[in-house]
Design an enzyme around this catalytic site. Structure first.
Site, PDB file in Angstrom:
ATOM      1  N   ASP A  98      -0.703  -0.626  -4.632  1.00  0.00           N
ATOM      2  CA  ASP A  98      -2.010   0.018  -4.731  1.00  0.00           C
ATOM      3  C   ASP A  98      -1.864   1.425  -4.165  1.00  0.00           C
ATOM      4  OD1 ASP A  98      -5.428  -0.942  -3.785  1.00  0.00           O
ATOM      5  OD2 ASP A  98      -4.629   0.830  -4.804  1.00  0.00           O
ATOM      6  N   GLU A 132      -2.102  -0.503  -9.007  1.00  0.00           N
ATOM      7  CA  GLU A 132      -3.556  -0.426  -8.827  1.00  0.00           C
ATOM      8  C   GLU A 132      -3.972   1.010  -8.518  1.00  0.00           C
ATOM      9  OE1 GLU A 132      -5.013  -3.576  -6.285  1.00  0.00           O
ATOM     10  OE2 GLU A 132      -6.806  -2.416  -5.791  1.00  0.00           O
ATOM     11  N   LYS A 190       0.849  -1.176   0.000  1.00  0.00           N
ATOM     12  CA  LYS A 190       0.000   0.000   0.000  1.00  0.00           C
ATOM     13  C   LYS A 190       0.893   1.236   0.000  1.00  0.00           C
ATOM     14  CE  LYS A 190      -4.211  -1.568   0.109  1.00  0.00           C
ATOM     15  NZ  LYS A 190      -5.232  -1.171  -0.880  1.00  0.00           N
ATOM     16  N   ASP A 217      -9.706   0.063  -9.842  1.00  0.00           N
ATOM     17  CA  ASP A 217     -10.393  -0.491  -8.667  1.00  0.00           C
ATOM     18  C   ASP A 217     -11.585   0.389  -8.305  1.00  0.00           C
ATOM     19  OD1 ASP A 217      -9.439  -1.201  -5.181  1.00  0.00           O
ATOM     20  OD2 ASP A 217     -11.312  -1.448  -6.272  1.00  0.00           O
TER      21      ASP A 217
HETATM   22  C1  MUC Z   1      -8.299  -2.097  -2.145  1.00  0.00           C
HETATM   23  O1  MUC Z   1      -7.874  -2.831  -3.035  1.00  0.00           O
HETATM   24  O2  MUC Z   1      -8.090  -0.891  -2.160  1.00  0.00           O
HETATM   25  C2  MUC Z   1      -9.135  -3.321   1.356  1.00  0.00           C
HETATM   26  C3  MUC Z   1      -8.189  -3.905   2.108  1.00  0.00           C
HETATM   27  C4  MUC Z   1      -6.943  -3.711   1.477  1.00  0.00           C
HETATM   28  O3  MUC Z   1      -5.848  -4.117   1.904  1.00  0.00           O
HETATM   29  O4  MUC Z   1      -7.105  -2.994   0.317  1.00  0.00           O
HETATM   30  C5  MUC Z   1      -8.479  -2.563   0.281  1.00  0.00           C
HETATM   31  C6  MUC Z   1      -9.086  -2.755  -1.033  1.00  0.00           C
HETATM   32 MG    MG Z   2      -7.488  -1.205  -4.426  1.00  0.00          MG
END
Ligand code: MUC
Ligand code: MG
Length: 378
Positions: free
Chosen positions: A202, A228, A173, A253
Site C-alpha cells: 500500500d 494499493e 506499507k 482505497d
Molecule cells: C489503509 O489501507 O491505508 C489503516 C491502518 C493500516 O495499516 O492501513 C490503513 C488503511
Molecule cells: Mg490503503
C-alpha cells in the site's frame, strides 16, 4: 433487502460521544504517519426504553480529511442536537436523515449509524449482519499489515503470525522512502516469505503517475499480488492508466468514499480491486450499497480498516460477511495490534481467519470501567 420491520423503530433519547486512546503493541509506520497510540471515537446511543447501542469510528492521521477531533465535534455539536427525540425505523432512514443535516463526514455518520444498528438489531434479537440481509460467511480471510518499516522486523513478525496460523496474507506499507529503497525492502521480505503467504503493498498515495508506472512492474516481478492506492486520491486518470498498463492488480482505497466515487471508478476502469471501509464509506448501509455496485461491475472487494478496536471490528466484520464477494479478504487486524481492549469479549482470529461475531447486535459487550480509564479526559 433490509429487514425494516416497523414494530421496532427506535426513538433516540441520548447520545454520548467520547475519544478513546488505545496503546499499540508497536509503532505502526505508514507513508503519511507513524502511529504509536490509536485514537478512536466511541458513541453510545440510548433510546426511550433505556436500550443502548455502541458504535466506533477510527481515523488515521493524514489519511483523509476527518480526524477524531472533527468526528467527535461533528457528532456532538451537529448531529446529536438534531437526532435527540427523533424516531428511526431502520439504518437507511437514519442515514438519509443525517445526510440532510450535513454533507460528507462519513466517519462521523458511520459511528452514529453503527450505534443505532447495534441498538436496533439487539431489540430485534438479531445480529447486524442478519439485519442487513444475513451473513454469507461466518469467517473472513485475514490480512496483516507489516508496519515496522524495517525488513528484518517485518520478516520476523510475518514468521511469528504464520507459525501461529493467524495470518497468511501480508501487506507492506511503502511510500515513505525512495522507491528504490522501498522495492529493495519489498524484495527482501518477499524472498523470505516465498510462496508461504500472499504479499501486497500500500503506497498510500505517495507516488505520481510516472513513478508508479515505472515501479509497479518491479513490484509485480517481486511477487506482489496487489498494489494499493499508488497515486494521489485526485488522480483518477493515473489510476485508469495504471489499471490498464501496469501488468497487475491495482486497488483503489482513499478516493472511493461515496456511491458517486464508486460509479466514477467503475466507469473509468480506474481500479481492478477496491478497499471498502465501513467508516470511510459512511456506515453499514452505505458500504453495503457500494459493495453491491462493485460486485455488479465484477470488481473484487477488500474489507479495509482504519484501526478499529474489537467494537468496530465486530460490526465491520458483520457488514463484510454480507457482501456477495470478498475476494481479497479483510484487514480488520487492529485488535491484534492493540495493547488494551474495552470490550469483554474481543473478536477472535484463528486458522488465518477472523471469526465473525454472531450477535445480537455487534456481538461484543463493553467493559465500562476499562472504557472509562481509556477515555480521553477533556
Ligand atoms: C489503509 O489501507 O491505508 C489503516 C491502518 C493500516 O495499516 O492501513 C490503513 C488503511
Ligand atoms: Mg490503503
Amino acid at each position: 433487502m433490509l429487514n425494516q420491520s416497523p414494530q421496532a423503530s427506535v426513538t433516540i433519547a441520548d447520545i454520548e460521544v467520547r475519544i478513546v486512546d488505545i496503546p499499540l503493541l508497536r509503532p505502526h509506520k505508514l507513508a503519511m504517519a507513524t502511529i504509536s497510540c490509536q485514537t478512536n471515537v466511541v458513541v453510545r446511543i440510548k433510546d426511550q426504553d433505556g436500550r443502548e447501542g455502541w458504535g466506533e469510528a477510527a481515523a488515521i492521521p493524514h489519511y483523509g480529511v476527518e480526524t477524531v477531533e472533527t468526528i467527535s465535534c461533528v457528532i456532538g455539536k451537529i448531529l446529536v442536537p438534531d437526532l435527540i427525540g427523533k424516531s428511526f425505523s431502520g439504518g437507511r432512514n437514519i442515514c438519509q436523515f443525517m445526510d440532510k443535516v450535513l454533507h460528507g463526514h462519513p466517519y462521523a455518520k458511520s459511528a452514529v449509524e453503527l450505534a443505532y444498528l447495534d441498538l436496533l438489531s439487539r431489540a430485534r434479537a438479531q445480529s447486524i449482519a442478519e439485519y442487513l440481509g444475513g451473513p454469507e460467511r461466518d469467517r473472513l480471510p485475514s490480512l496483516w499489515v507489516l508496519g515496522n518499516g524495517i525488513a528484518e522486523k517485518d520478516i520476523a513478525e510475518a514468521e511469528h503470525l504464520l507459525h501461529n496460523r493467524l495470518f497468511q496474507c501480508f501487506l507492506l506499507k511503502i511510500g515513505a522512502s525512495h522507491p528504490d529503497a522501498d522495492i529493495a525492502r519489498v524484495r527482501q521480505v518477499a524472498d523470505a516469505i516465498g510462496d508461504r503467504a500472499e504479499l501486497r503493498v500500500d503506497v498510500n498515495q505517495k507516488w505520481d503517475e510516472v513513478t508508479a508506472l515505472h515501479n509497479a512492474p518491479k513490484l509485480f516481478d517481486a511477487g506482489i499480488s496487489v498494489i494499493e492506492q499508488p497515486v494521489p486520491r485526485s488522480d483518477v486518470a493515473a489510476m485508469s492508466t495504471l489499471t490498464a498498463q501496469s501488468g497487475g492488480r491495482i486497488m483503489a482505497d482513499e478516493p472511493v468514499e461515496t456511491m458517486t466515487d464508486a460509479l466514477k471508478f467503475i466507469g473509468s476502469r480506474a481500479c481492478s480491486a477496491v478497499s471498502l471501509k465501513v467508516g470511510k464509506n459512511g456506515g453499514a448501509v452505505r458500504t453495503a450499497e457500494i459493495a453491491a455496485v462493485f460486485a455488479g461491475a465484477r470488481i473484487p472487494i477488500f474489507g479495509g480498516t482504519m484501526l478499529e478496536s474489537s467494537l468496530g471490528v465486530a460490526a465491520h466484520s458483520q457488514v463484510f460477511s454480507t457482501f456477495e464477494n470478498l475476494d481479497f479478504g479483510q484487514q480488520l487486524f487492529g485488535p491484534k495490534l492493540m495493547a488494551a481492549e474495552f470490550v469483554k469479549n474481543p473478536v477472535r482470529f484463528e486458522e488465518f481467519n477472523l471469526i465473525v461475531p454472531l450477535g445480537p447486535g455487534s456481538g461484543v459487550d463493553i467493559d465500562l470501567d476499562i472504557l472509562r480509564d481509556m477515555t480521553r479526559k477533556n
